[in-house]
Design a protein around this motif. Structure first.
Motif, PDB file in Angstrom:
ATOM      1  N   ARG A 187       2.836 -13.904  -2.569  1.00 52.19           N
ATOM      2  CA  ARG A 187       3.124 -13.025  -1.427  1.00 52.19           C
ATOM      3  C   ARG A 187       1.967 -12.071  -1.193  1.00 52.19           C
ATOM      4  O   ARG A 187       1.412 -11.482  -2.110  1.00 52.19           O
ATOM      5  N   ARG A 188       1.616 -11.927   0.103  1.00 52.73           N
ATOM      6  CA  ARG A 188       0.552 -11.024   0.508  1.00 52.73           C
ATOM      7  C   ARG A 188       1.099 -10.056   1.552  1.00 52.73           C
ATOM      8  O   ARG A 188       1.793 -10.462   2.496  1.00 52.73           O
ATOM      9  N   TRP A 189       0.790  -8.779   1.358  1.00 51.72           N
ATOM     10  CA  TRP A 189       1.152  -7.750   2.324  1.00 51.72           C
ATOM     11  C   TRP A 189      -0.041  -7.557   3.253  1.00 51.72           C
ATOM     12  O   TRP A 189      -1.157  -7.284   2.799  1.00 51.72           O
ATOM     13  N   VAL A 190       0.190  -7.717   4.549  1.00 50.48           N
ATOM     14  CA  VAL A 190      -0.878  -7.693   5.544  1.00 50.48           C
ATOM     15  C   VAL A 190      -0.804  -6.371   6.317  1.00 50.48           C
ATOM     16  O   VAL A 190       0.244  -6.034   6.882  1.00 50.48           O
ATOM     17  N   TYR A 191      -1.914  -5.650   6.336  1.00 49.15           N
ATOM     18  CA  TYR A 191      -1.952  -4.334   6.978  1.00 49.15           C
ATOM     19  C   TYR A 191      -2.969  -4.281   8.112  1.00 49.15           C
ATOM     20  O   TYR A 191      -4.007  -4.954   8.063  1.00 49.15           O
ATOM     21  N   ASP A 192      -2.645  -3.479   9.123  1.00 49.38           N
ATOM     22  CA  ASP A 192      -3.642  -3.064  10.095  1.00 49.38           C
ATOM     23  C   ASP A 192      -4.666  -2.257   9.310  1.00 49.38           C
ATOM     24  O   ASP A 192      -4.376  -1.171   8.800  1.00 49.38           O
ATOM     25  N   ALA A 193      -5.883  -2.767   9.190  1.00 45.70           N
ATOM     26  CA  ALA A 193      -6.852  -2.209   8.250  1.00 45.70           C
ATOM     27  C   ALA A 193      -7.290  -0.797   8.594  1.00 45.70           C
ATOM     28  O   ALA A 193      -7.828  -0.089   7.734  1.00 45.70           O
ATOM     29  N   CYS A 194      -7.059  -0.352   9.824  1.00 48.38           N
ATOM     30  CA  CYS A 194      -7.510   0.989  10.204  1.00 48.38           C
ATOM     31  C   CYS A 194      -6.883   2.070   9.332  1.00 48.38           C
ATOM     32  O   CYS A 194      -7.471   3.140   9.155  1.00 48.38           O
ATOM     33  N   GLY A 195      -5.711   1.828   8.787  1.00 51.35           N
ATOM     34  CA  GLY A 195      -5.075   2.807   7.922  1.00 51.35           C
ATOM     35  C   GLY A 195      -5.299   2.565   6.443  1.00 51.35           C
ATOM     36  O   GLY A 195      -4.806   3.337   5.613  1.00 51.35           O
ATOM     37  N   ASP A 196      -6.034   1.512   6.100  1.00 46.88           N
ATOM     38  CA  ASP A 196      -6.200   1.134   4.698  1.00 46.88           C
ATOM     39  C   ASP A 196      -7.466   1.777   4.121  1.00 46.88           C
ATOM     40  O   ASP A 196      -8.560   1.592   4.662  1.00 46.88           O
ATOM     41  N   PRO A 197      -7.353   2.538   3.031  1.00 45.48           N
ATOM     42  CA  PRO A 197      -8.543   3.199   2.473  1.00 45.48           C
ATOM     43  C   PRO A 197      -9.615   2.231   1.992  1.00 45.48           C
ATOM     44  O   PRO A 197     -10.802   2.594   1.974  1.00 45.48           O
TER      45      PRO A 197
ATOM     46  N   LEU B 248       0.854  -1.183   0.000  1.00 43.10           N
ATOM     47  CA  LEU B 248       0.000   0.000   0.000  1.00 43.10           C
ATOM     48  C   LEU B 248       0.892   1.235   0.000  1.00 43.10           C
ATOM     49  O   LEU B 248       1.667   1.430   0.947  1.00 43.10           O
ATOM     50  N   PRO B 249       0.837   2.066  -1.031  1.00 47.47           N
ATOM     51  CA  PRO B 249       1.687   3.259  -1.056  1.00 47.47           C
ATOM     52  C   PRO B 249       1.473   4.134   0.176  1.00 47.47           C
ATOM     53  O   PRO B 249       0.333   4.477   0.512  1.00 47.47           O
ATOM     54  N   GLY B 250       2.562   4.454   0.856  1.00 49.90           N
ATOM     55  CA  GLY B 250       2.473   5.277   2.058  1.00 49.90           C
ATOM     56  C   GLY B 250       1.966   4.549   3.278  1.00 49.90           C
ATOM     57  O   GLY B 250       1.696   5.176   4.306  1.00 49.90           O
ATOM     58  N   GLY B 251       1.849   3.233   3.195  1.00 46.71           N
ATOM     59  CA  GLY B 251       1.231   2.478   4.283  1.00 46.71           C
ATOM     60  C   GLY B 251       2.189   1.757   5.205  1.00 46.71           C
ATOM     61  O   GLY B 251       1.765   0.875   5.964  1.00 46.71           O
ATOM     62  N   ASP B 252       3.471   2.126   5.190  1.00 49.80           N
ATOM     63  CA  ASP B 252       4.450   1.395   6.006  1.00 49.80           C
ATOM     64  C   ASP B 252       4.094   1.391   7.490  1.00 49.80           C
ATOM     65  O   ASP B 252       4.355   0.407   8.198  1.00 49.80           O
ATOM     66  N   ALA B 253       3.506   2.479   7.971  1.00 48.89           N
ATOM     67  CA  ALA B 253       3.185   2.567   9.399  1.00 48.89           C
ATOM     68  C   ALA B 253       2.119   1.556   9.803  1.00 48.89           C
ATOM     69  O   ALA B 253       1.989   1.237  10.996  1.00 48.89           O
ATOM     70  N   TRP B 254       1.376   1.043   8.825  1.00 51.01           N
ATOM     71  CA  TRP B 254       0.273   0.128   9.114  1.00 51.01           C
ATOM     72  C   TRP B 254       0.602  -1.316   8.749  1.00 51.01           C
ATOM     73  O   TRP B 254      -0.230  -2.201   8.925  1.00 51.01           O
ATOM     74  N   LEU B 255       1.808  -1.554   8.271  1.00 54.76           N
ATOM     75  CA  LEU B 255       2.181  -2.907   7.841  1.00 54.76           C
ATOM     76  C   LEU B 255       2.349  -3.836   9.040  1.00 54.76           C
ATOM     77  O   LEU B 255       3.125  -3.570   9.950  1.00 54.76           O
ATOM     78  N   VAL B 256       1.603  -4.931   9.035  1.00 52.67           N
ATOM     79  CA  VAL B 256       1.743  -5.966  10.062  1.00 52.67           C
ATOM     80  C   VAL B 256       2.871  -6.921   9.675  1.00 52.67           C
ATOM     81  O   VAL B 256       3.662  -7.353  10.513  1.00 52.67           O
ATOM     82  N   GLY B 257       2.971  -7.256   8.390  1.00 49.74           N
ATOM     83  CA  GLY B 257       4.013  -8.160   7.906  1.00 49.74           C
ATOM     84  C   GLY B 257       3.607  -8.727   6.556  1.00 49.74           C
ATOM     85  O   GLY B 257       2.592  -8.338   5.971  1.00 49.74           O
TER      86      GLY B 257
END
Length: 216
Positions: free
Chosen positions: A93-103, A75-84
């Motif tokens: 490969r799947r990038w997993v994010y804390d969804a609160c920051g995901d549009p 997710l562009p600009g989403g490093d702060a929300w990356l879980v792993g």
């Protein structure tokens, strides 16, 4: 509907969360406890690109809401929300994010709060291509929907402005705050006159408040 593959994950979701959750300040009362998945439910990305899942995790006596998004690219600009990241035996490969920051999560949550979307039907695709409907482990619904004028759709593409205090993460969407409870009060009776989302799961006798919307 949410299309799910029968697949192997490495690491598993719980293994990823076992590394990430202890780093979150709202997880302090679960520190040191073994994680258990109480259940989860899915929301549907209209574009069919991003997986959206809300997991309810128990650690000791506490229950935590952990929404995740699964992406095929960062997710562009989403490093702060990356879980792993995880390796999916079908999707790669799947990038997993804390969804609160995901549009994408913000968009589908707003649609749910507006009564325009509901919990997704889960359809599992077998290795032979057969499709089977799977009963979700958690049932989520809207208490009192808000109007489109009262809750605008969030802009897509950039991470959502979020702030966390105590056991709550607040997502700012226009002039509305969506308060998402990280630490769930499973003993409190949910106020269903408020516009929000509640959930039940096996063993939980009364609806539990997950999120509410309020004008700022």
């Amino acid at each position: 509907m949410a299309l799910l593959h029968r697949a192997r994950l490495h690491p598993t979701k719980l293994e990823l969360l076992a590394e990430w959750l202890p780093e979150q300040q709202w997880f302090s009362n679960g520190a040191g406890a073994e994680l258990a998945l109480l259940g989860s439910f899915r929301l549907d990305d209209p574009a069919g690109e991003v997986g959206v899942e809300v997991l309810l995790i128990q650690a000791g006596d506490a229950v935590f809401q952990t929404p995740l998004t699964y992406r095929g690219a960062p997710l562009p600009g989403g490093d702060a929300w990356l879980v792993g990241t995880m390796e999916h035996s079908v999707l790669g490969r799947r990038w997993v994010y804390d969804a609160c920051g995901d549009p994408v999560f913000a968009g589908v949550l707003v649609a749910m709060l507006r009564g325009e979307a509901a919990q997704a039907e889960e359809v599992v695709i077998g290795q032979d291509g057969t499709r089977t409907v799977r009963a979700p482990g958690v049932t989520a619904r809207v208490t009192s929907a808000v109007t489109a004028a009262a809750l605008p759709a969030p802009p897509q593409g950039a991470p959502v402005a979020c702030a966390t205090a105590g056991g709550m993460t607040t997502m700012r969407i226009g002039d509305v705050d969506v308060d998402l409870r990280r630490v769930l009060d499973v003993d409190a009776e949910a106020d269903e006159t408020l516009p929000g989302v509640v959930a039940t799961w096996p063993g939980q006798g009364q609806p539990v408040l997950l999120a509410t919307a309020r004008r700022v």
